[in-house]
Design an enzyme around this catalytic site. Structure first.
Site, PDB file in Angstrom:
ATOM      1  N   CYS A   1       0.652  -1.233  -0.157  1.00  0.00           N
ATOM      2  CA  CYS A   1      -0.187  -0.052  -0.061  1.00  0.00           C
ATOM      3  C   CYS A   1       0.949   1.243   0.023  1.00  0.00           C
ATOM      4  O   CYS A   1       1.131   2.105  -0.908  1.00  0.00           O
ATOM      5  CB  CYS A   1      -0.686  -0.193   1.092  1.00  0.00           C
ATOM      6  SG  CYS A   1      -2.228  -1.100   1.138  1.00  0.00           S
TER       7      CYS A   1
HETATM    8  N1  LIG Z   1      -2.914  -5.992   0.860  1.00  0.00           N
HETATM    9  C1  LIG Z   1      -2.978  -5.169   2.807  1.00  0.00           C
HETATM   10  O1  LIG Z   1      -2.908  -3.829   3.786  1.00  0.00           O
HETATM   11  C2  LIG Z   1      -4.020  -3.917   1.564  1.00  0.00           C
HETATM   12  C3  LIG Z   1      -4.968  -3.202   2.803  1.00  0.00           C
HETATM   13  C4  LIG Z   1      -5.778  -2.172   1.930  1.00  0.00           C
HETATM   14  C5  LIG Z   1      -5.744  -2.445   0.681  1.00  0.00           C
HETATM   15  N2  LIG Z   1      -5.045  -3.133  -0.746  1.00  0.00           N
HETATM   16  C6  LIG Z   1      -5.340  -3.362  -1.720  1.00  0.00           C
HETATM   17  O2  LIG Z   1      -5.924  -4.267  -1.921  1.00  0.00           O
HETATM   18  C7  LIG Z   1      -6.461  -4.777  -3.436  1.00  0.00           C
HETATM   19  C8  LIG Z   1      -5.783  -6.279  -3.415  1.00  0.00           C
HETATM   20  O3  LIG Z   1      -4.650  -6.299  -1.966  1.00  0.00           O
HETATM   21  P1  LIG Z   1      -3.672  -7.590  -1.884  1.00  0.00           P
HETATM   22  O4  LIG Z   1      -2.626  -7.626  -0.691  1.00  0.00           O
HETATM   23  O5  LIG Z   1      -5.408  -8.278  -1.045  1.00  0.00           O
HETATM   24  O6  LIG Z   1      -2.912  -8.167  -2.710  1.00  0.00           O
HETATM   25  P2  LIG Z   1      -2.665 -10.666  -2.852  1.00  0.00           P
HETATM   26  O7  LIG Z   1      -1.411 -10.458  -3.944  1.00  0.00           O
HETATM   27  O8  LIG Z   1      -2.888 -10.508  -1.564  1.00  0.00           O
HETATM   28  O9  LIG Z   1      -3.942 -10.612  -3.403  1.00  0.00           O
HETATM   29  C9  LIG Z   1      -4.240 -10.724  -5.102  1.00  0.00           C
HETATM   30  C10 LIG Z   1      -5.443 -12.031  -4.780  1.00  0.00           C
HETATM   31  O10 LIG Z   1      -5.351 -12.142  -6.201  1.00  0.00           O
HETATM   32  C11 LIG Z   1      -5.303 -13.240  -7.347  1.00  0.00           C
HETATM   33  N3  LIG Z   1      -5.942 -12.937  -8.484  1.00  0.00           N
HETATM   34  C12 LIG Z   1      -4.970 -12.246  -9.109  1.00  0.00           C
HETATM   35  N4  LIG Z   1      -5.202 -11.448 -10.498  1.00  0.00           N
HETATM   36  C13 LIG Z   1      -6.919 -12.008 -10.721  1.00  0.00           C
HETATM   37  C14 LIG Z   1      -7.499 -12.283 -11.662  1.00  0.00           C
HETATM   38  N5  LIG Z   1      -7.568 -11.699 -13.438  1.00  0.00           N
HETATM   39  N6  LIG Z   1      -8.508 -12.600 -11.368  1.00  0.00           N
HETATM   40  C15 LIG Z   1      -8.541 -13.624  -9.481  1.00  0.00           C
HETATM   41  N7  LIG Z   1      -7.782 -13.446  -8.841  1.00  0.00           N
HETATM   42  C16 LIG Z   1      -6.917 -12.943  -9.329  1.00  0.00           C
HETATM   43  C17 LIG Z   1      -3.419 -13.939  -6.362  1.00  0.00           C
HETATM   44  O11 LIG Z   1      -3.573 -14.511  -7.219  1.00  0.00           O
HETATM   45  C18 LIG Z   1      -4.182 -13.295  -5.285  1.00  0.00           C
HETATM   46  O12 LIG Z   1      -4.546 -14.183  -4.799  1.00  0.00           O
HETATM   47  C19 LIG Z   1      -5.137  -4.426  -3.748  1.00  0.00           C
HETATM   48  O13 LIG Z   1      -5.258  -3.208  -4.433  1.00  0.00           O
HETATM   49  C20 LIG Z   1      -4.428  -3.283  -2.732  1.00  0.00           C
HETATM   50  O14 LIG Z   1      -3.696  -2.007  -2.661  1.00  0.00           O
HETATM   51  C21 LIG Z   1      -3.967  -3.937   0.362  1.00  0.00           C
END
Ligand SMILES: NC(=O)c1ccc[n+]([C@@H]2O[C@H](COP(=O)([O-])OP(=O)(O)OC[C@H]3O[C@@H](n4cnc5c(N)ncnc54)[C@H](O)[C@@H]3O)[C@@H](O)[C@H]2O)c1
Length: 450
Positions: free
Chosen positions: A272
């Site tokens: 983030c």
């Molecule tokens: N991790 C954090 O602390 C956090 C906090 C707030 C917001 N976010 C935001 O949330 C979003 C997701 O982040 P995250 O940390 O959960 O990511 P992550 O990498 O933990 O998880 C993402 C998942 O999406 C899957 N994926 C990728 N492309 C895909 C597709 N086309 N179809 C289906 N599945 C797919 C991946 O295999 C993975 O399991 C990002 O935009 C991030 O900026 C993250």
């Protein structure tokens, strides 16, 4: 359409889904399941899906028992089969939004998720984008594609943005009790998205548009990036002045109004803070505006690993040792305490810099057993008295609670503590160097006193 979907959401007969079952998507899917929905989680990773279907959680903040109970009760199923999305009435998208090599937004995951939905879309569907992104994404990348298929957004299908605020490792604020901001394309979109999240999240805050919701998230994370950058600069300032930055911050934090405590460290990490502000900077570049606070904070924060490297070099120098050939033990590779996420971790930069300068590097992290950098694998070592004694320098990069820092000071010869983790320890054997304890700084101040 709207009233029918609203009724199905309210009586929990709506079939709901989450695309992307990572740090953000899995906790949401579990909350929706606990609220009484049947939840389909779609992910492109077969490993993630197989693990979840076997009742195992791969996310530290989501207890395995909760996943297993929902799978057993038939309330949650994970799949790699995108045709299952056709069954759903409401879908949240939580896929990654990284930066490309030139630090421009990489929207490929979001676009791929959108196209998967488009192939399976039907009237009466609510789509909510949760991935952090630049203002305008929902309206520019989603709205026209649904309209091209003949849907009228706000009448046949409903579209909103709702930023995720998950804070990995935070045991107080979880998905359920962190207020959720929602902004739809039309009032009907906002109403449906609000009802959807109200089922499983305590407080919903509505805003007037997806752009306001998109920007809310970017403001929150830019606020953190800028304040961390400012306090990191203050650490450098204090180092040059020979003043303890932590003492100054703790004293300032006694002011009961108008000050918010941020602490300096080795740099920023995670999916983030290092990335999100660049989504806004990129968007503003397209409008010929330079976001100077974001650029400056990013410059300072990304230089912190080099500042730490300088501290290590000078500290070893005081012991008449070159970095080249010295044994360095890095404590912590996760980007923050008590979690196992190494994405963008400053520790990886510090390990790389130490290696570049010829140090023999090992790491210990109670939450991470192995890291991969530039195709190389580095396995963690046990934190033993011998490992501490044989290191020329121990660099504390992540202040995990599970590490006994007194033991570190009892056995190591030299400790560079980038997090003030040894603050409450008795100074026994180790010489401790913090971010702002430079001998040169004290010298400068002493000389200027004459
Ligand atoms: N991790 C954090 O602390 C956090 C906090 C707030 C917001 N976010 C935001 O949330 C979003 C997701 O982040 P995250 O940390 O959960 O990511 P992550 O990498 O933990 O998880 C993402 C998942 O999406 C899957 N994926 C990728 N492309 C895909 C597709 N086309 N179809 C289906 N599945 C797919 C991946 O295999 C993975 O399991 C990002 O935009 C991030 O900026 C993250």
């Amino acid at each position: 359409m709207k009233d029918r979907l609203l009724a199905r959401i309210n009586d929990r007969t709506a079939r709901v889904g989450v695309i992307g079952l990572g740090y953000v998507g899995l906790p949401l899917a579990v909350e929706l399941g606990k609220a009484g929905f049947h939840v389909v989680g779609y992910d492109v990773s077969a490993r993630v899906v197989e693990g979840l279907m076997a009742g195992r959680s791969h996310i530290q903040d989501v207890p395995t028992e909760e996943v297993a109970a929902l799978v057993r009760a038939g309330r949650f199923e994970a799949t790699t089969d995108d045709s299952r999305l056709a069954e759903l009435d409401a879908i949240s998208i939580a896929v990654p939004t990284p930066l490309g090599k030139t630090r421009d937004p990489d929207m490929s995951y979001v676009l791929s998720a959108r196209d998967t939905i488009l192939r399976n879309a039907h009237p009466g569907l609510l789509i909510v984008l949760e991935s952090t992104t630049y203002p305008g994404t929902t309206r520019e990348l989603f709205l026209p594609s649904f309209e091209k298929l003949g849907f009228t957004v706000g009448i046949d299908v409903f579209l909103a943005f709702s930023p995720e605020r998950v804070d990995p490792g935070n045991t107080v604020f979880l998905t359920k009790n962190t207020p959720k901001v929602v902004g739809g394309i039309t009032p009907a979109c906002t109403e449906l998205a609000t009802a959807f999240y109200q089922s499983s999240i305590d407080t919903i805050v509505t805003v007037s548009s997806p752009e306001a919701a998109e920007l809310t998230k970017l403001l929150e994370n830019t606020f953190r990036a800028v304040n961390i950058g400012m306090v990191n600069e203050m650490a450098i300032v204090c180092d040059k002045l020979g003043v303890d930055v932590h003492e100054v911050i703790d004293a300032a934090a006694t002011k009961p109004f108008g000050f918010m405590k941020f602490t300096p460290g080795p740099g920023i990490g995670g999916h983030c803070i290092p990335l999100d502000p660049h989504y806004l900077a990129w968007k503003m570049r397209t409008l010929n505006y330079k976001t100077r606070f974001i650029d400056l904070a990013s410059e300072i924060n990304s230089q912190m690993p080099s500042f730490v490297m300088e501290k290590v070099t000078l500290a070893l120098n005081e012991d008449r040792k070159p970095v080249n050939g010295s044994r360095a033990l890095v404590l912590g590779v996760a980007y923050k305490k008590d979690i196992n996420d190494v994405r963008e971790s400053p520790s990886l930069d510090i390990i790389r810099l130490l290696g570049l300068h010829g140090a023999e590097v090992a790491f210990h992290d109670p939450h991470v057993s192995m890291v991969r950098e530039d195709g190389h694998e580095l396995r963690g070592v046990e934190l033993t008295d011998e490992a501490l004694e044989s290191a020329d320098v121990v660099v504390i990069v992540t202040d995990h609670s599970a590490v006994d820092y007194q033991r570190v000071l009892d056995h190591a010869a030299l400790v560079v503590d980038t997090r003030n983790a040894t603050k409450h320890c008795v100074r026994t054997k180790a010489r401790v160097v913090t971010l702002s304890s430079s001998a040169a700084g004290r010298e400068v101040m002493a000389q200027q006193a004459y």
